[in-house]
Scaffold this motif. Structure first.
Motif, PDB file in Angstrom:
ATOM      1  N   ILE A  40       0.869  -1.166   0.000  1.00 39.51           N
ATOM      2  CA  ILE A  40       0.000   0.000   0.000  1.00 39.51           C
ATOM      3  C   ILE A  40       0.907   1.217   0.000  1.00 39.51           C
ATOM      4  CG2 ILE A  40      -1.792   1.305   1.188  1.00 39.51           C
ATOM      5  CD1 ILE A  40      -2.785  -1.355   2.357  1.00 39.51           C
ATOM      6  N   GLY A  41       0.858   1.969  -1.088  1.00 42.33           N
ATOM      7  CA  GLY A  41       1.716   3.129  -1.260  1.00 42.33           C
ATOM      8  C   GLY A  41       0.940   4.431  -1.183  1.00 42.33           C
ATOM      9  N   CYS A  42       1.521   5.412  -0.521  1.00 40.58           N
ATOM     10  CA  CYS A  42       0.946   6.752  -0.372  1.00 40.58           C
ATOM     11  C   CYS A  42       1.757   7.693  -1.248  1.00 40.58           C
ATOM     12  CB  CYS A  42       1.005   7.183   1.089  1.00 40.58           C
ATOM     13  SG  CYS A  42       0.128   6.055   2.195  1.00 40.58           S
ATOM     14  N   LEU A  43       1.135   8.225  -2.287  1.00 41.04           N
ATOM     15  CA  LEU A  43       1.853   9.009  -3.279  1.00 41.04           C
ATOM     16  C   LEU A  43       1.902  10.494  -2.945  1.00 41.04           C
ATOM     17  CD1 LEU A  43       0.627   7.304  -6.549  1.00 41.04           C
ATOM     18  CD2 LEU A  43       2.871   7.137  -5.514  1.00 41.04           C
ATOM     19  N   TYR A  44       3.114  11.031  -3.054  1.00 41.79           N
ATOM     20  CA  TYR A  44       3.405  12.445  -2.840  1.00 41.79           C
ATOM     21  C   TYR A  44       4.304  12.938  -3.961  1.00 41.79           C
ATOM     22  CZ  TYR A  44       1.947  12.196   2.079  1.00 41.79           C
ATOM     23  OH  TYR A  44       1.233  12.048   3.242  1.00 41.79           O
ATOM     24  N   HIS A  77      16.677  -2.485   6.962  1.00 41.29           N
ATOM     25  CA  HIS A  77      16.252  -2.931   5.629  1.00 41.29           C
ATOM     26  C   HIS A  77      14.750  -2.839   5.373  1.00 41.29           C
ATOM     27  CE1 HIS A  77      20.364  -4.120   5.083  1.00 41.29           C
ATOM     28  NE2 HIS A  77      20.300  -4.777   6.234  1.00 41.29           N
ATOM     29  N   VAL A  78      14.056  -2.007   6.145  1.00 41.87           N
ATOM     30  CA  VAL A  78      12.633  -1.747   5.905  1.00 41.87           C
ATOM     31  C   VAL A  78      12.505  -0.963   4.601  1.00 41.87           C
ATOM     32  CG1 VAL A  78      10.686  -0.336   6.741  1.00 41.87           C
ATOM     33  CG2 VAL A  78      11.895  -1.867   8.303  1.00 41.87           C
ATOM     34  N   ARG A  79      11.480  -1.294   3.826  1.00 42.43           N
ATOM     35  CA  ARG A  79      11.184  -0.540   2.606  1.00 42.43           C
ATOM     36  C   ARG A  79      10.697   0.844   3.017  1.00 42.43           C
ATOM     37  NH1 ARG A  79       7.159  -2.786  -2.146  1.00 42.43           N
ATOM     38  NH2 ARG A  79       7.582  -1.160  -3.671  1.00 42.43           N
ATOM     39  N   CYS A  80      11.404   1.895   2.590  1.00 38.73           N
ATOM     40  CA  CYS A  80      11.119   3.260   3.024  1.00 38.73           C
ATOM     41  C   CYS A  80      10.391   4.099   1.982  1.00 38.73           C
ATOM     42  CB  CYS A  80      12.417   3.975   3.383  1.00 38.73           C
ATOM     43  SG  CYS A  80      13.293   3.224   4.759  1.00 38.73           S
ATOM     44  N   LYS A  81      10.665   3.866   0.717  1.00 42.97           N
ATOM     45  CA  LYS A  81      10.024   4.660  -0.337  1.00 42.97           C
ATOM     46  C   LYS A  81      10.276   3.999  -1.680  1.00 42.97           C
ATOM     47  CE  LYS A  81      14.005   7.734  -0.863  1.00 42.97           C
ATOM     48  NZ  LYS A  81      14.473   9.121  -0.888  1.00 42.97           N
ATOM     49  N   THR A  82       9.450   4.383  -2.644  1.00 44.34           N
ATOM     50  CA  THR A  82       9.621   3.930  -4.014  1.00 44.34           C
ATOM     51  C   THR A  82       9.474   5.121  -4.939  1.00 44.34           C
ATOM     52  OG1 THR A  82       8.713   1.746  -3.511  1.00 44.34           O
ATOM     53  CG2 THR A  82       8.737   2.400  -5.825  1.00 44.34           C
ATOM     54  N   ILE A  95       5.373   6.391  -0.429  1.00 42.38           N
ATOM     55  CA  ILE A  95       5.791   6.027   0.923  1.00 42.38           C
ATOM     56  C   ILE A  95       4.883   4.885   1.385  1.00 42.38           C
ATOM     57  CG2 ILE A  95       6.101   6.839   3.296  1.00 42.38           C
ATOM     58  CD1 ILE A  95       7.877   8.341   1.340  1.00 42.38           C
ATOM     59  N   PRO A  96       5.458   3.754   1.813  1.00 42.37           N
ATOM     60  CA  PRO A  96       4.618   2.642   2.260  1.00 42.37           C
ATOM     61  C   PRO A  96       3.746   3.035   3.453  1.00 42.37           C
ATOM     62  CG  PRO A  96       6.883   1.917   1.954  1.00 42.37           C
ATOM     63  CD  PRO A  96       6.883   3.419   1.871  1.00 42.37           C
ATOM     64  N   LEU A  97       2.480   2.709   3.380  1.00 47.99           N
ATOM     65  CA  LEU A  97       1.551   3.021   4.459  1.00 47.99           C
ATOM     66  C   LEU A  97       2.051   2.490   5.804  1.00 47.99           C
ATOM     67  CD1 LEU A  97      -1.233   4.102   5.399  1.00 47.99           C
ATOM     68  CD2 LEU A  97      -2.133   1.827   4.899  1.00 47.99           C
ATOM     69  N   ILE A  99       4.853   2.426   7.227  1.00 49.19           N
ATOM     70  CA  ILE A  99       5.847   3.172   8.005  1.00 49.19           C
ATOM     71  C   ILE A  99       5.308   4.509   8.523  1.00 49.19           C
ATOM     72  CG2 ILE A  99       7.725   2.025   6.776  1.00 49.19           C
ATOM     73  CD1 ILE A  99       8.411   4.794   5.534  1.00 49.19           C
ATOM     74  N   PHE A 100       4.037   4.835   8.225  1.00 47.49           N
ATOM     75  CA  PHE A 100       3.410   6.048   8.755  1.00 47.49           C
ATOM     76  C   PHE A 100       3.086   5.850  10.238  1.00 47.49           C
ATOM     77  CE2 PHE A 100       2.850   7.184   4.428  1.00 47.49           C
ATOM     78  CZ  PHE A 100       2.396   8.491   4.349  1.00 47.49           C
ATOM     79  N   ASP A 101       3.362   6.857  11.060  1.00 45.52           N
ATOM     80  CA  ASP A 101       2.917   6.829  12.454  1.00 45.52           C
ATOM     81  C   ASP A 101       1.396   6.943  12.517  1.00 45.52           C
ATOM     82  OD1 ASP A 101       5.574   6.706  13.345  1.00 45.52           O
ATOM     83  OD2 ASP A 101       5.732   8.898  13.451  1.00 45.52           O
ATOM     84  N   THR A 102       0.787   7.508  11.480  1.00 47.42           N
ATOM     85  CA  THR A 102      -0.665   7.717  11.408  1.00 47.42           C
ATOM     86  C   THR A 102      -1.336   6.693  10.492  1.00 47.42           C
ATOM     87  OG1 THR A 102      -0.251   9.318   9.641  1.00 47.42           O
ATOM     88  CG2 THR A 102      -0.520  10.206  11.875  1.00 47.42           C
ATOM     89  N   ALA A 103      -0.744   5.527  10.337  1.00 44.77           N
ATOM     90  CA  ALA A 103      -1.246   4.532   9.385  1.00 44.77           C
ATOM     91  C   ALA A 103      -2.713   4.166   9.623  1.00 44.77           C
ATOM     92  CB  ALA A 103      -0.383   3.270   9.423  1.00 44.77           C
ATOM     93  N   LYS A 104      -3.150   4.137  10.874  1.00 43.96           N
ATOM     94  CA  LYS A 104      -4.538   3.761  11.167  1.00 43.96           C
ATOM     95  C   LYS A 104      -5.546   4.774  10.635  1.00 43.96           C
ATOM     96  CE  LYS A 104      -3.759   0.959  15.265  1.00 43.96           C
ATOM     97  NZ  LYS A 104      -4.083   0.789  16.687  1.00 43.96           N
ATOM     98  N   ASN A 105      -5.090   5.987  10.317  1.00 42.13           N
ATOM     99  CA  ASN A 105      -5.986   7.035   9.818  1.00 42.13           C
ATOM    100  C   ASN A 105      -6.055   7.091   8.302  1.00 42.13           C
ATOM    101  OD1 ASN A 105      -6.302   7.826  12.511  1.00 42.13           O
ATOM    102  ND2 ASN A 105      -4.551   9.192  12.390  1.00 42.13           N
ATOM    103  N   LEU A 106      -5.333   6.212   7.615  1.00 44.38           N
ATOM    104  CA  LEU A 106      -5.250   6.237   6.158  1.00 44.38           C
ATOM    105  C   LEU A 106      -5.694   4.894   5.592  1.00 44.38           C
ATOM    106  CD1 LEU A 106      -1.721   7.887   5.968  1.00 44.38           C
ATOM    107  CD2 LEU A 106      -3.908   9.024   5.531  1.00 44.38           C
ATOM    108  N   SER A 107      -6.240   4.909   4.382  1.00 45.55           N
ATOM    109  CA  SER A 107      -6.632   3.655   3.739  1.00 45.55           C
ATOM    110  C   SER A 107      -6.629   3.828   2.225  1.00 45.55           C
ATOM    111  CB  SER A 107      -8.008   3.193   4.224  1.00 45.55           C
ATOM    112  OG  SER A 107      -8.982   4.176   3.943  1.00 45.55           O
TER     113      SER A 107
END
Length: 150
Positions: A40-44, A77-82, A95-97, A99-107
């Motif tokens: 699950i990727g979050c695009l910026y 070795h955590v996936r940090c970005k693509t 940015i992989p969902l 690794i967000f501190d706010t992951a529970k607020n995003l879908s």
């Protein structure tokens, strides 16, 4: 900051004032191998996030046939970005969902490569669009719409 996050060991981190332009679940075989299930990727836009820490990178051919670059923390070795292929989404970063501190607020609102989706995975009610392939045209249109509102 609106969103912050980072890798498991804390060496890599990011922050941003903005919500992601798009949140997409990718079911392709390559993302599955990179993440262990699906991604699950979050695009910026690259200018919208601030980063700290070092990453190592790996390039791979995406479903589009173009080269994507994935970055991993040099320690844990955590996936940090693509960085998606510049031919398709130049200047964007996913940015992989997870690794967000706010992951529970995003879908995710969309999923791609459903033709490669593992048969036991169900589509969550948050997903409103599904594409058997990369859905590039639809994703580009959604990005353009979101860019106008930033």
């Amino acid at each position: 900051m609106k969103h912050t996050g980072g890798c498991l060991c804390g060496q890599y981190g990011f922050e941003t004032e903005l919500d992601p332009m798009l949140i997409i679940q990718c079911n392709c075989t390559k993302c599955r191998k990179l993440s262990g299930s699906y991604q699950i990727g979050c695009l910026y836009s690259v200018e919208e996030i601030e980063e700290k820490g070092d990453t190592s990178c790996y390039e791979f051919e995406g479903g589009s046939g173009f080269i994507n670059t994935v970055h991993f923390c040099v320690n844990c070795h955590v996936r940090c970005k693509t960085h998606p292929a510049p031919e398709i989404m130049d200047g964007m970063v996913g940015i992989p969902l997870g690794i967000f501190d706010t992951a529970k607020n995003l879908s995710p609102k969309a999923e791609i490569w459903t033709s490669e989706k593992l048969p036991f995975l169900k589509t969550d009610e948050c997903v409103s669009e599904s594409f058997e392939d990369s859905g590039i045209a639809e994703r580009l249109n959604a990005l353009l719409e979101n860019l106008e509102s930033r």
